[in-house]
Design a protein around this motif. Structure first.
Motif, PDB file in Angstrom:
ATOM      1  N   UNK A 179      32.494  26.797  30.535  1.00  0.00           N
ATOM      2  CA  UNK A 179      32.602  25.348  30.596  1.00  0.00           C
ATOM      3  C   UNK A 179      31.193  24.774  30.534  1.00  0.00           C
ATOM      4  N   UNK A 180      31.035  23.577  29.948  1.00  0.00           N
ATOM      5  CA  UNK A 180      29.694  22.971  29.911  1.00  0.00           C
ATOM      6  C   UNK A 180      29.043  22.946  31.295  1.00  0.00           C
ATOM      7  N   UNK A 181      29.843  22.623  32.342  1.00  0.00           N
ATOM      8  CA  UNK A 181      29.290  22.548  33.701  1.00  0.00           C
ATOM      9  C   UNK A 181      28.671  23.871  34.132  1.00  0.00           C
ATOM     10  N   UNK A 182      29.272  24.996  33.689  1.00  0.00           N
ATOM     11  CA  UNK A 182      28.751  26.313  34.086  1.00  0.00           C
ATOM     12  C   UNK A 182      27.349  26.542  33.511  1.00  0.00           C
ATOM     13  N   UNK A 183      27.172  26.136  32.260  1.00  0.00           N
ATOM     14  CA  UNK A 183      25.866  26.314  31.611  1.00  0.00           C
ATOM     15  C   UNK A 183      24.827  25.435  32.320  1.00  0.00           C
ATOM     16  N   UNK A 184      25.222  24.183  32.619  1.00  0.00           N
ATOM     17  CA  UNK A 184      24.308  23.257  33.291  1.00  0.00           C
ATOM     18  C   UNK A 184      23.957  23.777  34.691  1.00  0.00           C
ATOM     19  N   UNK A 185      24.917  24.420  35.335  1.00  0.00           N
ATOM     20  CA  UNK A 185      24.681  24.941  36.684  1.00  0.00           C
ATOM     21  C   UNK A 185      23.949  26.291  36.678  1.00  0.00           C
ATOM     22  N   UNK A 186      23.350  26.645  35.548  1.00  0.00           N
ATOM     23  CA  UNK A 186      22.532  27.871  35.423  1.00  0.00           C
ATOM     24  C   UNK A 186      23.337  29.148  35.653  1.00  0.00           C
ATOM     25  N   UNK A 187      24.611  29.124  35.257  1.00  0.00           N
ATOM     26  CA  UNK A 187      25.420  30.330  35.378  1.00  0.00           C
ATOM     27  C   UNK A 187      25.049  31.250  34.211  1.00  0.00           C
ATOM     28  N   UNK A 188      24.339  32.321  34.531  1.00  0.00           N
ATOM     29  CA  UNK A 188      23.783  33.184  33.478  1.00  0.00           C
ATOM     30  C   UNK A 188      24.871  33.767  32.581  1.00  0.00           C
TER      31      UNK A 188
END
Length: 331
Positions: free
Chosen positions: A304-313
Motif C-alpha cells: 500500500x502507498x502508506x507502507x512505502x511512506x512509513x519506510x516499510x522495507x
C-alpha cells in the motif's frame, strides 16, 4: 408525537408481548422497533465467552498503546468508543490523515456527525479491498459491541497492528426484526476472527520477499545492491542518485520520476508534489506512481502507498523488484 391509535397499538402489543416468542435475553428497549426495523443484540452467553473477552483485551491494549501520547485510556469498548472521539484519534494516528471534525461533542447529533466523518474515512480506505462493513453510525453509537469489535479488527488487520489476535473467535447474536407488528427473533453466529494467516491475506499474501527477509537476510544485501544499481542507471539521467532504498523512495518523488524514465515520458510537475510536506502528499505521490505502473501494464502493487511512506522495507523492495523484473533490460 405519537397519535392515540399508535399508543393504543403499542399498548395492545405490550399486552400481547409474551405471545410473540421473544427471547428471554431481550430488554424492553430492544423490542421497541419501527416496522421492518432490525436490531442485533449480543447473546449474554457470548458476552461471557473467554475468547471474546481475550479479543477485547488485546484490542483495548492496542488502542491504549497507539494513543499513549494523547493520554487517552480506554477501559471499555462499548462505553469509550461509541461517541467517535477515540475512533477519530485512532484513525488519525494509524492513517496519518487529519479529519475535519469538532474536537469534543456532547450532543448526540454532534457525536453522530463525527462518527459519520470517521466511518466514511475508514470505509474509503477499506473499499478497494471489498471489505464487508459490519458497522454503521447507528450501530456504533448505540454501543453495539459486535460492530465496534468488527471495526477495530478491520483497522488492526489493515494497518498491520503489532498484536496477536486470538484465532477463531465467534459470538452468537440475536437478530430482532419487526414485521407486520410482530417481533421475530433469530440466533446468528458471527465469526470475528479466523486464522492469523487468513486475516493477513486481506493485505498481502506471503511471497519471495517474506521468505528472503525471514530466512536469508544475508541475500538481502545482494538484492538491495542489484536494485540500487538498476534505479541509479535510470535516475542518473536526471543527475539523481540513490544510496539507501529504505528512505529515499518514501516520499514517492523518485518513484514517479523513475516511472517516467522507464516509460520514456515527462511527468508534468502538477501531477505530483516535488517537495511533499506531509504524510498525505507523500501518499499521493506513491499512489500516483502506482497508477503509472498499472498504466504501463504492471500488476497493481501488493504494497500500500502508506507502507512505502512509513519506510516499510519489505513493501518498498516489492515495488522496486517488480520494476526491476519488468524493465531490467530497458536502456
Amino acid at each position: 408525537m405519537e397519535s392515540m391509535s399508535d399508543l393504543q397499538e403499542e399498548g395492545k402489543n405490550a399486552i400481547n408481548a409474551p405471545l410473540l416468542h421473544t427471547s428471554p435475553e431481550l430488554l424492553p428497549e430492544d423490542t421497541l422497533l419501527e416496522e421492518n426495523a432490525e436490531r442485533t443484540i449480543l447473546d449474554p452467553t457470548s458476552r461471557e465467552d473467554l475468547n471474546f473477552k481475550d479479543l477485547q483485551k488485546v484490542l483495548i491494549d492496542w488502542i491504549n498503546s497507539e494513543l499513549e501520547e494523547d493520554r487517552i485510556i480506554v477501559k471499555d469498548l462499548e462505553e469509550d468508543l461509541y461517541d467517535g472521539q477515540v475512533l477519530q484519534k485512532l484513525f488519525e494516528k494509524l492513517s496519518g490523515y487529519k479529519l475535519n471534525v469538532a474536537e469534543v461533542t456532547q450532543s448526540e447529533i454532534g457525536q453522530k456527525q463525527k462518527l459519520q466523518t470517521v466511518l466514511e474515512a475508514v470505509n474509503g480506505v477499506l473499499r478497494p479491498l471489498d471489505w464487508n462493513t459490519e458497522w454503521s453510525v447507528d450501530s456504533i453509537h448505540s454501543k453495539n459491541l459486535v460492530s465496534i469489535v468488527y471495526l477495530l479488527l478491520a483497522l488492526a488487520i489493515y494497518y498491520a497492528a503489532p498484536i496477536r489476535l486470538p484465532e477463531h473467535v465467534s459470538v452468537q447474536v440475536i437478530v430482532v426484526k419487526k414485521k407486520e407488528g410482530i417481533l421475530q427473533t433469530a440466533h446468528v453466529t458471527k465469526q470475528l476472527t479466523s486464522t492469523t494467516t487468513e486475516m493477513m491475506i486481506g493485505r498481502s499474501e506471503r511471497d519471495a520477499f517474506d521468505t528472503l527477509l525471514d530466512h536469508a537476510p544475508d541475500k538481502l544485501n545482494v538484492v538491495k545492491t542489484s536494485l540500487i544499481t538498476f534505479v541509479n542507471k535510470h535516475l542518473n539521467k536526471l543527475n539523481l542518485e540513490v544510496t539507501e532504498l529504505e528512505t529515499q523512495f518514501a516520499d514517492g518523488v523518485y518513484l514517479v520520476l523513475l516511472m517516467g524514465l522507464l516509460e520514456n515520458y515527462f511527468v508534468p510537475l502538477y501531477n505530483f508534489y516535488l517537495t511533499p510536506e506531509n504524510f498525505e502528499q507523500k501518499v499521493h505521490n506513491v499512489a500516483f506512481a502506482f497508477e503509472l505502473m498499472q498504466d504501463g501494464g504492471l500488476q497493481k502493487p501488493k504494497a500500500r502507498p502508506e507502507d512505502v511512506v512509513n519506510l516499510n522495507l519489505k513493501s518498498t523492495l516489492r515495488v522496486l523488484y517488480n520494476l526491476f523484473t519488468n524493465y531490467k533490460n530497458s536502456e
